[in-house]
Motif scaffolding. Structure first.
Motif, PDB file in Angstrom:
ATOM      1  N   ARG A  53      15.434  -6.696  -7.207  1.00  0.00           N
ATOM      2  CA  ARG A  53      14.825  -5.402  -7.486  1.00  0.00           C
ATOM      3  C   ARG A  53      15.475  -4.755  -8.713  1.00  0.00           C
ATOM      4  NH1 ARG A  53      15.555  -1.122  -2.770  1.00  0.00           N
ATOM      5  NH2 ARG A  53      14.580   0.189  -4.340  1.00  0.00           N
ATOM      6  N   ALA A  54      14.754  -3.817  -9.310  1.00  0.00           N
ATOM      7  CA  ALA A  54      15.274  -3.117 -10.489  1.00  0.00           C
ATOM      8  C   ALA A  54      16.484  -2.284 -10.087  1.00  0.00           C
ATOM      9  CB  ALA A  54      14.184  -2.228 -11.078  1.00  0.00           C
TER      10      ALA A  54
ATOM     11  N   TRP B 220       4.491   1.880  -2.243  1.00  0.00           N
ATOM     12  CA  TRP B 220       3.993   2.118  -0.877  1.00  0.00           C
ATOM     13  C   TRP B 220       4.946   2.969  -0.057  1.00  0.00           C
ATOM     14  CZ3 TRP B 220      -0.744   0.817   1.172  1.00  0.00           C
ATOM     15  CH2 TRP B 220      -1.584   0.156   0.284  1.00  0.00           C
ATOM     16  N   THR B 221       6.168   3.112  -0.513  1.00  0.00           N
ATOM     17  CA  THR B 221       7.146   3.956   0.198  1.00  0.00           C
ATOM     18  C   THR B 221       7.834   4.866  -0.822  1.00  0.00           C
ATOM     19  OG1 THR B 221       8.899   2.312  -0.059  1.00  0.00           O
ATOM     20  CG2 THR B 221       7.572   2.168   1.950  1.00  0.00           C
ATOM     21  N   PRO B 222       7.065   5.676  -1.538  1.00  0.00           N
ATOM     22  CA  PRO B 222       7.666   6.412  -2.668  1.00  0.00           C
ATOM     23  C   PRO B 222       8.722   7.423  -2.235  1.00  0.00           C
ATOM     24  CG  PRO B 222       5.426   7.182  -2.242  1.00  0.00           C
ATOM     25  CD  PRO B 222       5.636   5.972  -1.382  1.00  0.00           C
TER      26      PRO B 222
ATOM     27  N   ARG C  99      14.820   2.917   0.000  1.00  0.00           N
ATOM     28  CA  ARG C  99      15.458   1.770   0.648  1.00  0.00           C
ATOM     29  C   ARG C  99      14.523   0.559   0.710  1.00  0.00           C
ATOM     30  NH1 ARG C  99      17.014   4.010   6.293  1.00  0.00           N
ATOM     31  NH2 ARG C  99      15.004   5.036   5.917  1.00  0.00           N
ATOM     32  N   TYR C 100      13.213   0.790   0.869  1.00  0.00           N
ATOM     33  CA  TYR C 100      12.288  -0.339   0.945  1.00  0.00           C
ATOM     34  C   TYR C 100      12.061  -0.887  -0.465  1.00  0.00           C
ATOM     35  CZ  TYR C 100       8.432  -3.373   2.181  1.00  0.00           C
ATOM     36  OH  TYR C 100       7.639  -4.481   2.364  1.00  0.00           O
ATOM     37  N   SER C 101      12.391  -2.135  -0.642  1.00  0.00           N
ATOM     38  CA  SER C 101      12.425  -2.692  -1.998  1.00  0.00           C
ATOM     39  C   SER C 101      11.028  -2.843  -2.611  1.00  0.00           C
ATOM     40  CB  SER C 101      13.112  -4.059  -1.972  1.00  0.00           C
ATOM     41  OG  SER C 101      13.037  -4.667  -3.233  1.00  0.00           O
TER      42      SER C 101
ATOM     43  N   ASP D 122       7.711  -1.842   8.055  1.00  0.00           N
ATOM     44  CA  ASP D 122       9.057  -2.213   7.624  1.00  0.00           C
ATOM     45  C   ASP D 122      10.047  -1.784   8.699  1.00  0.00           C
ATOM     46  OD1 ASP D 122      11.333  -2.847   5.994  1.00  0.00           O
ATOM     47  OD2 ASP D 122      11.507  -0.691   5.621  1.00  0.00           O
ATOM     48  N   THR D 123      10.901  -2.707   9.106  1.00  0.00           N
ATOM     49  CA  THR D 123      11.790  -2.411  10.233  1.00  0.00           C
ATOM     50  C   THR D 123      12.896  -1.426   9.865  1.00  0.00           C
ATOM     51  OG1 THR D 123      12.994  -4.407   9.656  1.00  0.00           O
ATOM     52  CG2 THR D 123      11.418  -4.574  11.472  1.00  0.00           C
TER      53      THR D 123
END
Lengths: 86, 551
Positions: B204-205, B218-220, B224-226, B481-482
């Motif tokens: 990830r960046a 999708w999780t802006p 934590r969600y990559s 996402d868990t």
């Protein structure tokens, strides 16, 4: 003949540092051991040891000695035999 | 069958049917050998025999079918929703002007880019508006005229910083454009900016200190969600509607993985199909440029615009011609129902279903059922013996060290958390490097002889990167996402034999014609950047962060 004992971490460290020195790689710009840093010397050494040990696993793969090398197809002979007409 | 008969048949067949697979095997072996020998490849010696040139579904302008016949109303209301195909059609029908499209995107950028952080560098708004105003649409225009793209920051851009998001390239300003960027510009695309990416194309960046920058669109609200990587900034820009399409590179999953993570259709072409000239390299033998897009048609339009021979990259020379990818991605119908364009057997490995979890099993089953509905034959194809051994041995180790040794000697700290991957090549012995090359050869042969003798496309993943075979990633459902408990898209990847891009596009175009996963759009951020910063500490990737499937 019995296999020689696997090298210790310390022995591998000597090998790794020697190799780096020969190539001209200087790890001293990294902190020695700081898990909060993006990278430290301890992690570089641990990773290198792991890589070297993995290399031994690669050695266990023995390709078929009779597996032929790649040749271009159609081979030049295919034109002579008339099998291939460019 | 005679050569002539096969060439006749090939006129209407996808190109993968017309390719001599032994030629491709030989060619890849020569590329790998050339990497070792450090020699330049000549186009002549490695050119495909005449047999291989018959393929494709060409004839007429490739762009004919690229303009959408129908444009979704919701997308016209918010032009950032438009696909390339829809926007091009809207321009042509005078429903929209390029400058209107640009204004809509600039509004979103102004509102949300501080949260998304999809770009490392952008032209000013005034420059972008001026570029949009300059677009002239005429009979010679391509569908990319006036379309907005995000370009991964490892693509050289003349006079514009190109950093690969790494301190190694901190001050690098190229003196010329990469071939892909030059071709996109020539096609009329407007670059919205240089997209963030995993440093030196891995993961990830993030900044050199490990601080994550870019969010998954999708999780802006939850960093934590990559966004996945390494083409993660491009994926966030395209999914978050900051650009209509974009470019990525893939050495080991870097196009397909972020596409799956952000509900996009990503196409990694056959090795040599598109030029690597002017792209920061990771390896000589398995880097691939490709598009991250909103659907199969957009992926086809993008690749069509930049694929093909380039005298600056010998790896692209002597290849079969680029076929009509747009036609392959055009929905084909029989009795009014979308069907796959060519009779296609989709193979899936045993663990595609047996290895699925409670969340993915119904999605995968539904995918297979839908593929049957659109006319595919679906069949389980067992992994050949030695699959794991040979695919594992076909790794990248060693190649990056060779490329970057001068930088490593200068200062190892520039490589930050990527350092071990670049140093460790110097511990690969020459006999083991030979084994890796032999393993790649054996693996490619195994796939061609024992997988693609049973099916035309195969549900598989990044193992195809090392052997140069094409892949397409596409969305097929939603999951949770868990870590964050948030709903996120799920996708999978389909692979094909050499030059099977048409086949991949045809299958996914048919699938997307009867499903709507690709049309879903993520929620907008709900917090302002300032507020997000004031409440949360910078998020650093965990020390055990593994980016091995995202290079």
């Amino acid at each position: 003949m019995a296999a020689p004992p696997p090298p210790t971490d310390a022995e591998l460290d000597t090998y790794i540092k020697t190799r780096y020195a020969l190539i001209g790689i200087d790890l001293s710009t990294l902190p020695e051991n700081d898990p909060a840093a993006p990278m430290d010397q301890a992690r570089v050494m641990a990773n290198a040891r792991s890589t070297i040990r993995q290399e031994v696993d690669y050695s266990n793969y023995v390709p078929d000695q009779q597996a032929h090398a790649a040749v271009l197809y159609p081979a030049p002979f295919a034109v002579w035999t008339g099998e291939y007409k460019p | 069958m005679t050569v002539e008969a096969r060439q006749d048949m090939a006129v209407d067949a996808p190109q993968d049917m017309a390719i001599d697979r032994r030629w491709f095997l030989s060619r890849m072996a020569a590329v790998w050998a050339a990497a070792g020998a450090g020699t330049l490849l000549g186009g002549g010696a490695l050119a495909a025999p005449a047999l291989a040139h018959g393929g494709g579904s060409g004839g007429g302008s490739v762009w004919e079918g690229a303009y959408a016949k129908t444009i979704r109303r919701a997308a016209l209301d918010d032009p950032t929703e438009l696909t390339i195909s829809e926007a091009a059609a809207a321009f042509r029908r005078r429903l929209l002007r390029p400058v209107d499209l640009m204004e809509a995107y600039l509004e979103r950028l102004g509102k949300f880019e501080e949260i998304y952080k999809a770009f490392l560098w952008r032209p000013t708004d005034a420059e972008l508006l001026a570029a949009a105003r300059k677009v002239r649409l005429d009979s010679r225009s391509t569908p990319l005229a006036g379309i907005l793209t995000a370009e991964k920051d490892n693509y050289y851009t003349k006079g514009i910083p190109t950093t690969a998001m790494s301190p190694v390239y901190a001050d690098f300003v190229p003196e010329y454009d990469s071939t892909v960027h030059a071709r996109l510009k020539a096609a009329g695309a407007i670059m919205m900016g240089k997209a963030a990416m995993g440093p030196l194309a891995s993961g990830r960046a993030r900044l050199a200190d490990g601080t994550a920058t870019t969010v998954n669109a999708w999780t802006p609200d939850d960093i934590r969600y990559s966004p996945s990587g390494s083409s993660g900034g491009t994926a966030t820009a395209v999914a978050g509607r900051l650009s209509t399409s974009g470019t990525g590179t893939q050495t080991g999953g870097s196009i397909t993985s972020p596409s799956q993570a952000q509900n996009l259709t990503g196409l990694k072409p056959t090795f040599g199909r598109a030029s690597l000239f002017g792209i920061v390299p990771l390896t000589f033998t398995r880097d691939h440029p490709g598009p991250l897009a909103r659907d199969a048609m957009d992926a086809a339009i993008m690749l069509q615009s930049f694929a093909g021979p380039d005298k600056n990259d010998p790896r692209t020379l002597g290849m079969p011609p680029v076929p009509n990818l747009v036609k392959a991605a055009t929905v084909y119908t029989q009795r009014g129902k979308p069907k796959v364009r060519w009779a296609t057997t989709v193979g899936y490995p045993p663990d595609f279903l047996s290895g699925a979890n409670a969340e993915t099993l119904p999605m995968r089953q539904s995918l297979l059922d839908t593929l049957v509905k659109v006319g595919c034959r679906v069949e389980e194809v067992p992994y050949p013996a030695d699959w794991d051994l040979l695919s594992g041995l076909s790794s990248t180790a060693g190649e990056a060290t060779n490329m970057f040794l001068p930088f490593l000697r200068k200062d190892v700290s520039l490589f930050a958390d990527r350092l071990p991957g670049f140093l460790n090549g110097m511990f690969r012995s020459s006999d083991n490097y030979m084994k890796m090359l032999q393993a790649r050869y054996q693996f490619l042969r195994l796939v061609l002889d024992q997988v693609f003798d049973k099916c035309d496309v195969f549900l598989t993943g990044t193992v195809f990167d090392g052997i140069g075979l094409p892949l397409i990633a596409f969305p097929y459902g939603m999951g949770v996402d868990t870590t964050t408990g948030l709903p996120v898209p799920r996708g999978t990847t389909l692979g094909a034999p050499p030059f099977g891009e048409e086949r991949l596009l045809a299958v996914i175009a048919a699938y997307q014609a009867v499903t709507d996963h690709h049309l879903r759009r993520p929620p907008d951020p709900t917090v302002s950047a300032a507020r997000a910063r004031s409440f949360t500490a910078p998020y650093k990737v965990p020390a055990d962060y593994d980016a091995s499937d995202e290079t």
